[in-house]
Design a protein around this motif. Sequence first.
Motif, PDB file in Angstrom:
ATOM      1  N   ILE A   1      20.701   9.404  24.239  1.00  0.00           N
ATOM      2  CA  ILE A   1      20.879  10.662  24.975  1.00  0.00           C
ATOM      3  C   ILE A   1      20.965  10.401  26.468  1.00  0.00           C
ATOM      4  O   ILE A   1      21.883  10.864  27.155  1.00  0.00           O
ATOM      5  N   GLU A   2      20.006   9.619  26.990  1.00  0.00           N
ATOM      6  CA  GLU A   2      19.956   9.419  28.441  1.00  0.00           C
ATOM      7  C   GLU A   2      21.136   8.608  28.950  1.00  0.00           C
ATOM      8  O   GLU A   2      21.723   8.917  29.983  1.00  0.00           O
ATOM      9  N   SER A   3      21.520   7.546  28.224  1.00  0.00           N
ATOM     10  CA  SER A   3      22.620   6.703  28.692  1.00  0.00           C
ATOM     11  C   SER A   3      23.950   7.447  28.669  1.00  0.00           C
ATOM     12  O   SER A   3      24.742   7.355  29.614  1.00  0.00           O
ATOM     13  N   LEU A   4      24.209   8.214  27.597  1.00  0.00           N
ATOM     14  CA  LEU A   4      25.475   8.942  27.508  1.00  0.00           C
ATOM     15  C   LEU A   4      25.507  10.119  28.471  1.00  0.00           C
ATOM     16  O   LEU A   4      26.567  10.465  29.000  1.00  0.00           O
ATOM     17  N   LEU A   5      24.337  10.725  28.717  1.00  0.00           N
ATOM     18  CA  LEU A   5      24.267  11.788  29.715  1.00  0.00           C
ATOM     19  C   LEU A   5      24.567  11.221  31.102  1.00  0.00           C
ATOM     20  O   LEU A   5      25.334  11.807  31.874  1.00  0.00           O
TER      21      LEU A   5
ATOM     22  N   GLY B   1      20.738   3.712  30.449  1.00  0.00           N
ATOM     23  CA  GLY B   1      21.441   4.041  31.674  1.00  0.00           C
ATOM     24  C   GLY B   1      20.594   4.942  32.544  1.00  0.00           C
ATOM     25  O   GLY B   1      19.946   5.863  32.040  1.00  0.00           O
ATOM     26  N   ALA B   2      20.564   4.669  33.835  1.00  0.00           N
ATOM     27  CA  ALA B   2      19.709   5.425  34.766  1.00  0.00           C
ATOM     28  C   ALA B   2      20.577   6.274  35.682  1.00  0.00           C
ATOM     29  O   ALA B   2      21.394   5.743  36.441  1.00  0.00           O
ATOM     30  N   ILE B   3      20.416   7.591  35.623  1.00  0.00           N
ATOM     31  CA  ILE B   3      21.268   8.497  36.384  1.00  0.00           C
ATOM     32  C   ILE B   3      21.126   8.275  37.885  1.00  0.00           C
ATOM     33  O   ILE B   3      22.126   8.186  38.613  1.00  0.00           O
ATOM     34  N   ALA B   4      19.888   8.151  38.368  1.00  0.00           N
ATOM     35  CA  ALA B   4      19.669   8.019  39.818  1.00  0.00           C
ATOM     36  C   ALA B   4      20.319   6.749  40.354  1.00  0.00           C
ATOM     37  O   ALA B   4      21.009   6.772  41.385  1.00  0.00           O
ATOM     38  N   ARG B   5      20.120   5.627  39.658  1.00  0.00           N
ATOM     39  CA  ARG B   5      20.706   4.361  40.124  1.00  0.00           C
ATOM     40  C   ARG B   5      22.224   4.345  39.949  1.00  0.00           C
ATOM     41  O   ARG B   5      22.947   3.768  40.752  1.00  0.00           O
ATOM     42  N   THR B   6      22.700   4.989  38.880  1.00  0.00           N
ATOM     43  CA  THR B   6      24.150   5.074  38.686  1.00  0.00           C
ATOM     44  C   THR B   6      24.795   5.877  39.815  1.00  0.00           C
ATOM     45  O   THR B   6      25.837   5.488  40.354  1.00  0.00           O
TER      46      THR B   6
END
Length: 564
Positions: free
Chosen positions: A267-271, A310-315
């Motif tokens: 969920i987190e990585s695809l989001l 996957g990390a939204i903030a770092r991405t």
Amino acid sequence: MKTFTFRPKLFSSLKGYSKETFTADLMAGIIVGIVALPLAIAFGIASGVSPEKGIITAIIAGFVISLLGGSKVQIGGPTGAFIVIVYGIIARYGETGLIVATIMAGAILVMLGVFKLGTVIKFIPYPIVVGFTSGIAVTIFTTQIKDLLGLSADSVPADFLPKWQCYFENIGTADPLSVVVGIGSIAIIALWPRISKKIPGSLVAIFAMTLLTYLLRRYAGVTSIETIGDRFQISASLPGVAVPDMSWDVIKGLFPAAVTIAVLGAIESLLSATVADGVTGDKHDSNQELIAQGAANIVTPLFGGIPATGAIARTMTNINNGGKTPVAGLIHAAVLLLILLCLGPLTRHIPMACLAGVLVIVAYNMSEWRTFRALMSNPKADVAVLLVTFLLTVLFDLTVAIEVGLVIACLLFMRRVAETTNISVLKDEIDPNADAGISLGAEHLVIPEGVEVYEIDGPFFFGIANKFEEQMVALGNHPQIRIIRMRKVPFIDSTGIHNLTNLCRMSKREGVQIILSGVNPTVHRTLEQARFYDLIGKENICSHIDLALEQARKELAARHPGKR
């Protein structure tokens, strides 16, 4: 179904790769590596492992995800979402159990990608996702109160309510200087973007508060502010590979935890990848991304790392600083490796209250309280799902919350699909002007006496099959012939076939003939494979309503030879 094709974005991105692109990736990678350092340390400690394991996770998982991923700009590593589940697994099974559960989760993610189930994750209702993340945010905030206030409680309960009870009972042991460091860190992180958006506020807070704590210890003899070095031994090197015992009993016991890690990671990585697509205009490959996430979670724990995604903030930091390709992610991992090897021992001076302040900000950003508040005005069913998921995450366990949440998601999906399927009954005639399924130029089609026409509009699956059967019984009619129009039925499942078979057998006992009309090729093949046609005869499977009515007249004529 098409087979999965292994196509990491890195390979396609290197075609036509230029010096200008490398320069942009280099600068972005360096900045993201610096940004990731304090978060990796904080996430590692909050998860119940040593700080360097958080950094090791960011290095190895970040490298693998960028190497094999389906997004050009995704940055992988440890995230706040995993803190709760990792801490719980370690408390129950130890670090060895965490390693096994993470490897199993990685294998599940790889299978999801190989079998092209990446898009299925996107069907999880939004209230459930918000309930998860908001609940995790509250839990993370709760776990940081002890360090933020410098409480001297020997042991803090794991559960939410007893934990807060413990805090209130020990509030008198709070250390004023730790409170100053913690609140000061929060203030710096919150206000620093007004000064500079290039340098992360968390890094500034850690540098400033570490320097303050060091000076107070060295020149004022203050030792009440606990640091990383007071609690952990820091190893400035990569550990060797350690393969854990993976017996069948261990696998069975950890399977629910592994599923939780896999679902949460997916969920987190695809989001994160979807958010990145909205900014860059690119399109990620969901299945390839799950393959990369799975590979990272298989490899990383062998070196003592924790789950990663996957990390939204770092991405977003990568995108905002010019990152163009996965090379930026590889550079970010290299920067973290250099920091670990060269500056690792210096991290022992970082105050725990400062890291708690960093995680309080992380929890606030995760909480999505504005979205949560907005969802409270949605339909009651969505509000109920949101609150149930949130409360289960906070009061019980994230594993329970995800299991219940997925069940709720399936039930909601079935309910909404069932609501789109309508059943109507026609007894007298069919108006061609209101029915696109009748030949052009045809007059009103008269339904002969003794014949009823049932129209199914939507998928005939287990959610609607019982509804159809119940409607048949409720009508209580006993016509001589029932025509079931299926032109708007895109598919039929096993329960649909079972109920339709029961209806045909019941009708046969009552002397009622069933005729199917407008069966599409997909449904036709499914019924044929189920040997359904042996039950009613191929002549009673008609491609068009005109033919079905004609077959009904023939059947009536055969039953009543002298009647016209």
